[in-house]
Design an enzyme around this catalytic site. Structure first.
Site, mmCIF file in Angstrom:
data_model
loop_
_atom_site.group_PDB
_atom_site.id
_atom_site.type_symbol
_atom_site.label_atom_id
_atom_site.label_comp_id
_atom_site.label_asym_id
_atom_site.label_seq_id
_atom_site.Cartn_x
_atom_site.Cartn_y
_atom_site.Cartn_z
ATOM 1 N N ASP A 164 0.830 -1.205 0.000
ATOM 2 C CA ASP A 164 0.000 0.000 0.000
ATOM 3 C C ASP A 164 0.865 1.257 0.000
ATOM 4 O O ASP A 164 0.574 2.234 -0.700
ATOM 5 C CB ASP A 164 -0.938 -0.040 1.212
ATOM 6 N N TRP A 198 -6.036 1.251 0.178
ATOM 7 C CA TRP A 198 -6.073 0.332 -0.973
ATOM 8 C C TRP A 198 -6.059 -1.112 -0.500
ATOM 9 O O TRP A 198 -6.710 -1.980 -1.094
ATOM 10 C CB TRP A 198 -4.908 0.620 -1.919
ATOM 11 N N ASP A 199 -5.322 -1.372 0.562
ATOM 12 C CA ASP A 199 -5.362 -2.701 1.171
ATOM 13 C C ASP A 199 -6.777 -3.042 1.630
ATOM 14 O O ASP A 199 -7.230 -4.181 1.481
ATOM 15 C CB ASP A 199 -4.439 -2.735 2.399
ATOM 16 N N ILE A 200 -7.432 -2.057 2.226
ATOM 17 C CA ILE A 200 -8.792 -2.276 2.718
ATOM 18 C C ILE A 200 -9.732 -2.561 1.548
ATOM 19 O O ILE A 200 -10.565 -3.472 1.606
ATOM 20 C CB ILE A 200 -9.258 -1.059 3.545
ATOM 21 N N GLY A 226 -9.084 -6.060 0.332
ATOM 22 C CA GLY A 226 -9.675 -7.047 1.251
ATOM 23 C C GLY A 226 -11.153 -7.240 0.983
ATOM 24 O O GLY A 226 -11.663 -8.372 0.997
#
Lengths: 407, 407
Positions: B127, B156-158, B161
């Site tokens: 990220d 962006w990771d969220i 996910g």
């Protein structure tokens, strides 16, 4: 799968578009003249919203007078239309009155409704008002700056959109196995605050209230990562989060020659994440010189060759030249969006090996599918459609938003 | 539904936890001693990661030597274990070698594997390195500031996910109807860049490359929204995005008395979003005085009474006192996490009316379920488990991370 969407702005439209891009028939309905997000910036010279076009790709659009009882009946009929793959409603409109779940399910007992709201109690809230409450703007920005720094990205809306798609698929799974529909609820602040907690920040504040969490510029939290400026004034971000990333950074930049010195001065062990975080200023001081003596191209070549985790800072304009937006990446295809132009348009970021990837579809024009949907889904004939048009209960395609008065 | 998870950091663990909190049996496996994220900050005084505890709630944890052929066989057996609800693997590990999809599906033809990577070509990215490339850090922060401002939130990771959970459920739906498993792929930069495009920023850069997009402080983009300081030095954000929000803000703060004056000076129509955006500095100038003369409590009472869209800025510590984290909100329950403490812990932000809400479950200790999983899922007996322990191919619960050497 058919999903009826009554929505505006980011979370619900994004949840619907995620499903549309996986192949669902998503029908978004809007008040005649467009919903609250129909003119959301950025807009083209002709008044077409690039935001709206971005959030509604691959959907069908119907325009209906939602204030008229007959308009509401049409929407209710779409939502409760029978069929194994129908009976799904995704909305961020208030789930009350004619859109109350118990009322809607009178028309279809196994209705699945995903209702998004601002807060868990149904009160309203937007990303711009939730984000300040999360704590993140207080720790974003340069060290010592007193003012909070907002996120320009509506990150919580994006998270809620993902949750909405997941919730709808989970309810579909339940219905497929048990026959039972249900109301699924989620709220923007619940998603935001649970994510703050998921990242450990609630536990941290609760268990160590004396530990201060301050703005720390662009340093990565808890290990090493920082931005640097090259000789030709380009910004880059480098990261030494994992042992492998750290070793690559050390050897590529010659930082390893200063390891003992840094460890002694900072009193840390650079093999540990905590050590790297506590010595971040010392590390950055050495790396700054490395970057100051290299052009962006030279630095990029060396970092790539050394396997360093790094990335360039880019403006939105520079992003257009990123190879990951090129034709080499099947995510983006050049597609024409009426009223805006022809530009790189993404399909679904999900790739399924068992299903051929569909072509990227543009957003509809507002009301582009009003007649098509009402005739094929509800079976209305030309006479009935004509009557509804004449009485301004439904409306067809809008090609020039500027011709419409703002609501 | 049973999901085997091989993961580290945010996206894959969050995707797995989303499913665990909906009732899936999610079994995360880690290298003995913990994966790359086992010590991720924030950490407690005893070395327990509050981050890791946050990202792995409700899962089962097994510790296995992933470098040992027998360890890899055990994981492969878990991934390919028969059963209608099994055969699902979620990972952000490199999907190569022993974790190659084609190799794994030799053990189970209908295997579903969701493989997350940094870039679409499988190369790595985090990220912290993707975010600079999106364009957002260049437009975040105070006007005129030259330096980019990173997001502290791994947004962006969220997003990835959420996409991972959606992709797995979509593949489960496909398998349930056709019997076919598949490989589902998604990457961090694809998700990030598609979201930049979804928000209209790619279309904007492509069609109007001359239009500059600059840092604009904490102003809302494209309509009116801005932060203010109260007499007692609290920051609040107010928003007039929709017509209703704008009217409420105007009448509550007395701004309507200056409407004609602002419209004349700024040359805009304040009834339009574009007009409000273009006059944002004029509007803010008047509102600043309103807030400067009121305490936070007085301002809050007036804004609430007037139905204004607003929110307080809060630190992580102040967030603990937000009523939405109180016992009134079923999202948060006070739960003990060994090694960290007892604190407000969120369950799923999704509420399903057809299913009783499960109690919020803490994260496992690393390796807490090694023996339980290998005996109940794979049918290993005590003798076999003992042999694997003796040879250090598997390991049981870790209660004191500081006793372990960092990898």
């Amino acid at each position: 799968m058919r999903v009826i969407e009554g929505s505006a702005f980011v979370a619900a439209p994004l949840g619907g578009m995620t499903l549309a891009q996986l192949g669902a028939d998503v029908i978004r309905f809007d008040q005649i003249g467009g919903g609250l997000d129909y003119r959301r910036w950025p807009v083209s010279a002709t008044g077409h919203s690039m935001f709206w076009a971005g959030m509604n790709k691959g959907k069908r659009s119907v325009q209906i007078d939602l204030r008229h009882p007959e308009g509401r009946e049409l929407i209710t009929a779409l939502i409760t239309d029978p069929g194994d793959d129908g009976g799904m409603f995704l909305t961020n409109f208030p789930a009350t009155g004619w859109l109350d779940y118990e009322r809607l399910r009178l028309g279809r007992a196994d209705l699945i409704m995903v209702a998004l709201s601002g807060n868990y109690d149904g009160t309203s809230e937007v990303d711009y008002t939730v984000n300040p409450a999360t704590g993140f703007p207080m720790v974003t920005g340069p060290r010592g700056q007193h003012e909070p720094v907002n996120s320009v990205l509506p990150a919580w809306d994006i998270a809620l959109g993902g949750i909405a798609a997941t919730g709808l698929l989970a309810a579909d799974r339940h219905r497929h196995r048990t026959g039972a529909g249900q109301l699924v609820r989620a709220s923007l602040s619940d998603v935001a605050f649970s994510m703050v907690a998921n990242l450990g920040r609630v536990a941290q504040a609760h268990t160590t209230p004396d530990s201060s969490v301050e703005k720390d510029g662009n340093f990565l939290y808890g290990s090493f990562g920082a931005p640097f400026v090259t000789k030709d004034q380009r910004f880059v971000m480098v990261v030494g989060l994992t042992p492998r990333q750290w070793k690559a950074l050390e050897s590529t930049t010659g930082l390893d020659r200063y390891r003992t010195q840094i460890e002694r001065v900072a009193g840390v062990d650079l093999e540990t994440e905590t050590g790297r975080f506590n010595a971040r200023d010392h590390i950055a001081q050495h790396l700054r010189l490395w970057f100051e003596h290299r052009s962006f191209d030279d630095a990029a070549a060396a970092l790539d060759a050394g396997g360093v985790a790094w990335g360039p800072y880019q403006s939105f304009l520079q992003l257009l030249d990123d190879p990951r937006l090129s034709a080499a990446n099947p995510l983006f295809t050049s597609v024409e969006q009426p009223g805006i132009g022809t530009y790189p348009m993404p399909g679904s970021p999900l790739y399924f090996s068992a299903v051929d990837r569909a072509d990227t579809r543009r957003a509809p024009q507002l009301g582009e599918h009003t007649d098509e949907v009402l005739s094929t889904v509800l079976g209305l004939d030309d006479h009935e459609l004509g009557r509804l048009h004449d009485r301004h209960i439904i409306a067809g395609p809008v090609s020039h938003p500027n011709a419409l008065a703002e609501p």
